[in-house]
Design an enzyme around this catalytic site. Structure first.
Site, PDB file in Angstrom:
ATOM      1  N   LYS A  23     -31.032   9.433 -54.038  1.00  0.00           N
ATOM      2  CA  LYS A  23     -31.168   8.154 -53.424  1.00  0.00           C
ATOM      3  C   LYS A  23     -32.399   8.177 -52.741  1.00  0.00           C
ATOM      4  O   LYS A  23     -33.003   9.089 -52.073  1.00  0.00           O
ATOM      5  CB  LYS A  23     -29.893   8.016 -52.272  1.00  0.00           C
ATOM      6  CG  LYS A  23     -29.709   6.502 -51.487  1.00  0.00           C
ATOM      7  CD  LYS A  23     -29.113   6.580 -50.322  1.00  0.00           C
ATOM      8  CE  LYS A  23     -27.530   6.954 -50.728  1.00  0.00           C
ATOM      9  NZ  LYS A  23     -26.799   6.908 -49.169  1.00  0.00           N
ATOM     10  N   CYS A  41     -42.527  -1.938 -49.494  1.00  0.00           N
ATOM     11  CA  CYS A  41     -41.968  -2.658 -51.043  1.00  0.00           C
ATOM     12  C   CYS A  41     -40.444  -2.672 -50.801  1.00  0.00           C
ATOM     13  O   CYS A  41     -39.829  -1.485 -50.512  1.00  0.00           O
ATOM     14  CB  CYS A  41     -42.560  -1.883 -52.112  1.00  0.00           C
ATOM     15  SG  CYS A  41     -41.921  -2.466 -53.367  1.00  0.00           S
TER      16      CYS A  41
END
Ligand code: FES
Length: 77
Positions: A23, A41
């Site tokens: 993750k 982002c």
């Protein structure tokens, strides 16, 4: 590759960034901000991930998507 694997890849929003990690998580201590504004982002297309490099503009134009960065703003004292 199986059709299921191809479909899973097609639906993934992250095409290539840090795929060896289970993750992708990034954290920032806000008190550490040295600049008045930092853009992170959220489109997964940035060449400077996790920072935004403006690639979301091209992504949005090509796909009709509407993603943009997370902005961290230094609080004025
Ligand atoms: Fe991804 Fe700007 S480049 S949000």
């Amino acid at each position: 590759r199986s059709l299921v694997a191809v479909r899973a890849e097609a639906q993934a929003i992250n095409p290539e960034i840090r795929k060896t990690e289970e993750k992708v998580v990034d954290s920032v201590m806000v008190a550490e901000l040295s600049k008045p504004l930092t853009a992170y982002c959220r489109c997964w297309r940035s060449g400077t991930f996790p920072l935004c490099d403006g690639s979301h503009v091209k992504h949005n134009k090509a796909t009709g998507d509407n993603v943009g960065p997370l902005l961290l703003k230094k609080q004025k004292e």
